[in-house]
Every structure is written in C-alpha cells, then in structure tokens.
Write a protein that holds these residues in place. Structure first.
Motif, mmCIF file in Angstrom:
data_model
loop_
_atom_site.group_PDB
_atom_site.id
_atom_site.type_symbol
_atom_site.label_atom_id
_atom_site.label_comp_id
_atom_site.label_asym_id
_atom_site.label_seq_id
_atom_site.Cartn_x
_atom_site.Cartn_y
_atom_site.Cartn_z
ATOM 1 N N UNK A 91 0.880 -1.161 0.000
ATOM 2 C CA UNK A 91 0.000 0.000 0.000
ATOM 3 C C UNK A 91 0.923 1.218 0.000
ATOM 4 N N UNK A 92 0.618 2.175 -0.829
ATOM 5 C CA UNK A 92 1.466 3.360 -0.891
ATOM 6 C C UNK A 92 1.196 4.271 0.307
ATOM 7 N N UNK A 93 2.203 5.023 0.658
ATOM 8 C CA UNK A 93 2.060 6.000 1.750
ATOM 9 C C UNK A 93 0.908 6.956 1.425
ATOM 10 N N UNK A 94 0.817 7.392 0.174
ATOM 11 C CA UNK A 94 -0.258 8.300 -0.230
ATOM 12 C C UNK A 94 -1.635 7.689 -0.039
ATOM 13 N N UNK A 95 -1.772 6.405 -0.342
ATOM 14 C CA UNK A 95 -3.060 5.716 -0.156
ATOM 15 C C UNK A 95 -3.395 5.617 1.323
ATOM 16 N N UNK A 96 -2.408 5.233 2.122
ATOM 17 C CA UNK A 96 -2.642 5.103 3.562
ATOM 18 C C UNK A 96 -3.028 6.450 4.160
ATOM 19 N N UNK A 97 -2.352 7.521 3.745
ATOM 20 C CA UNK A 97 -2.667 8.853 4.262
ATOM 21 C C UNK A 97 -4.053 9.307 3.806
ATOM 22 N N UNK A 98 -4.417 9.003 2.569
ATOM 23 C CA UNK A 98 -5.761 9.348 2.087
ATOM 24 C C UNK A 98 -6.817 8.624 2.927
ATOM 25 N N UNK A 99 -6.635 7.330 3.124
ATOM 26 C CA UNK A 99 -7.607 6.560 3.895
ATOM 27 C C UNK A 99 -7.683 7.045 5.334
ATOM 28 N N UNK A 100 -6.533 7.425 5.898
ATOM 29 C CA UNK A 100 -6.508 7.918 7.271
ATOM 30 C C UNK A 100 -7.360 9.188 7.390
ATOM 31 N N UNK A 101 -7.155 10.110 6.467
ATOM 32 C CA UNK A 101 -7.926 11.351 6.473
ATOM 33 C C UNK A 101 -9.416 11.049 6.282
ATOM 34 N N UNK A 102 -9.729 10.138 5.386
ATOM 35 C CA UNK A 102 -11.115 9.734 5.120
ATOM 36 C C UNK A 102 -11.736 9.113 6.375
ATOM 37 N N UNK A 103 -10.980 8.249 7.042
ATOM 38 C CA UNK A 103 -11.474 7.614 8.266
ATOM 39 C C UNK A 103 -11.735 8.649 9.355
ATOM 40 N N UNK A 104 -10.820 9.579 9.535
ATOM 41 C CA UNK A 104 -10.993 10.589 10.584
ATOM 42 C C UNK A 104 -12.267 11.408 10.363
ATOM 43 N N UNK A 105 -12.553 11.762 9.119
ATOM 44 C CA UNK A 105 -13.778 12.507 8.820
ATOM 45 C C UNK A 105 -15.001 11.682 9.207
ATOM 46 N N UNK A 106 -15.000 10.418 8.820
ATOM 47 C CA UNK A 106 -16.143 9.545 9.123
ATOM 48 C C UNK A 106 -16.311 9.354 10.639
ATOM 49 N N UNK A 107 -15.215 9.057 11.312
ATOM 50 C CA UNK A 107 -15.286 8.766 12.753
ATOM 51 C C UNK A 107 -15.664 10.013 13.549
ATOM 52 N N UNK A 108 -15.221 11.168 13.107
ATOM 53 C CA UNK A 108 -15.562 12.393 13.826
ATOM 54 C C UNK A 108 -17.071 12.620 13.849
ATOM 55 N N UNK A 109 -17.757 12.223 12.796
ATOM 56 C CA UNK A 109 -19.206 12.411 12.760
ATOM 57 C C UNK A 109 -19.965 11.265 13.428
ATOM 58 N N UNK A 110 -19.359 10.076 13.514
ATOM 59 C CA UNK A 110 -20.070 8.908 14.044
ATOM 60 C C UNK A 110 -19.793 8.622 15.515
ATOM 61 N N UNK A 130 2.222 -3.823 3.467
ATOM 62 C CA UNK A 130 3.511 -3.199 3.706
ATOM 63 C C UNK A 130 3.472 -1.836 3.035
ATOM 64 N N UNK A 131 3.894 -0.801 3.750
ATOM 65 C CA UNK A 131 3.843 0.551 3.210
ATOM 66 C C UNK A 131 5.065 0.819 2.346
ATOM 67 N N UNK A 132 4.798 1.358 1.154
ATOM 68 C CA UNK A 132 5.862 1.765 0.228
ATOM 69 C C UNK A 132 5.604 3.215 -0.177
ATOM 70 N N UNK A 133 6.629 3.867 -0.674
ATOM 71 C CA UNK A 133 6.484 5.244 -1.135
ATOM 72 C C UNK A 133 5.559 5.291 -2.341
ATOM 73 N N UNK A 134 4.818 6.367 -2.446
ATOM 74 C CA UNK A 134 3.977 6.538 -3.617
ATOM 75 C C UNK A 134 2.719 7.327 -3.318
ATOM 76 N N UNK A 135 2.007 7.710 -4.381
ATOM 77 C CA UNK A 135 0.783 8.504 -4.242
ATOM 78 C C UNK A 135 -0.435 7.629 -3.938
ATOM 79 N N UNK A 136 -1.578 8.256 -3.866
ATOM 80 C CA UNK A 136 -2.830 7.537 -3.701
ATOM 81 C C UNK A 136 -2.976 6.550 -4.860
ATOM 82 N N UNK A 137 -3.582 5.417 -4.599
ATOM 83 C CA UNK A 137 -3.752 4.370 -5.616
ATOM 84 C C UNK A 137 -4.620 4.857 -6.771
ATOM 85 N N UNK A 138 -4.327 4.358 -7.957
ATOM 86 C CA UNK A 138 -5.082 4.763 -9.147
ATOM 87 C C UNK A 138 -6.522 4.260 -9.104
#
Length: 147
Positions: A91-110, A130-138
C-alpha cells in the motif's frame, strides 16, 4: 465497499463491522459466487495477487483477530482460505494517508470519543499490507471531503 488499508484497531465500531461484512462480500466476488460488485475498484489490488482468495483470507483473519480483542465473535468458518502465508500486499504511503484522512472525517461524525482516541495517532497499515512510497492508488475514488 471499503476495504481499509489502515489497521483495524483504528476503525470505530460501525466502520469495523462494515469492513467485516464488505470483506466477506469481496471474498464472494473473488470466488466467483456473486454477480454484483465484480468491477469494484477496491478489488483490483486483490485480483493482482497470485492467490486473491488467500489474500482476502489473510485480510479477514486479521479482522477476526481484532474482533477477538474487542470481545466480538466473528464466524471464522466464513473465511474460505483462513490466514496462511501469503506475500504481503503493498500500500502506498499516499493511499494510507488518504484513507486515514477519510477515516478521521467519518469517525468524527459517528463516534467523537473514538475520534479523540485516534486523531493524533500515526496510521499503521492493516497486517496484510507493507507501506511503500507513492501517491494515492489509481483505483481509489476520492471523496470531496478528503481531497
């Protein structure tokens, strides 16, 4: 369908239970047992594996372990290929960071209490990844709340 790349320990109750159900659905899709969701972008990364059913089995097994830690009882007999040795998925770092931000938004409201517990945490990946360098997944379809 959301098959989180973040560690299940960070998921709130609703997100965690939903992920279990959606991963079971993904398993059915990968096994060819349903006609729905066959083109879902979240499944691309599993299909790219040598043994997609084994990979989703490891994914589900890690969820079942987290369920045990939370005092839930998930039916492990529903996992077609339980945890076995598979090559970790990237999983790319960008994907993990995107999902993290997405999760925080959802959890903050729920679940504000859970949000307060996780908001300052460093996101860890689900044990399958395993985290590797890279952007959000295509294959990701970003929502407007996290872009």
């Amino acid at each position: 369908m959301r098959l989180w790349s973040v560690h299940p320990q960070f998921l709130d109750r609703q997100g965690f239970l939903g992920t279990w159900r959606e991963a079971l659905l993904a398993q059915k899709v990968l096994a060819g047992l349903t006609r729905g969701y066959t083109r879902h972008p979240q499944l691309e990364r599993f299909r790219a594996q040598t043994d997609p059913l084994a990979s989703i089995g490891v994914y589900l097994s890690a969820l079942a372990e987290e369920a045990d830690a939370r005092g839930y009882r998930f039916d492990r007999s529903r996992i077609m290929q339980p945890a076995d040795a598979v090559t970790p998925m990237e999983v790319t770092r960008g994907q993990l960071e995107y999902e993290w931000a997405h999760l925080l938004v959802k959890v903050q409201t729920r679940d504000i209490d859970h949000f307060e517990k996780i908001r300052d945490c460093e996101p860890l990946p689900h044990p399958l990844f395993t985290v590797v360098a890279g952007p959000m997944a295509t294959w990701e379809r970003p929502s407007s709340s996290t872009t």
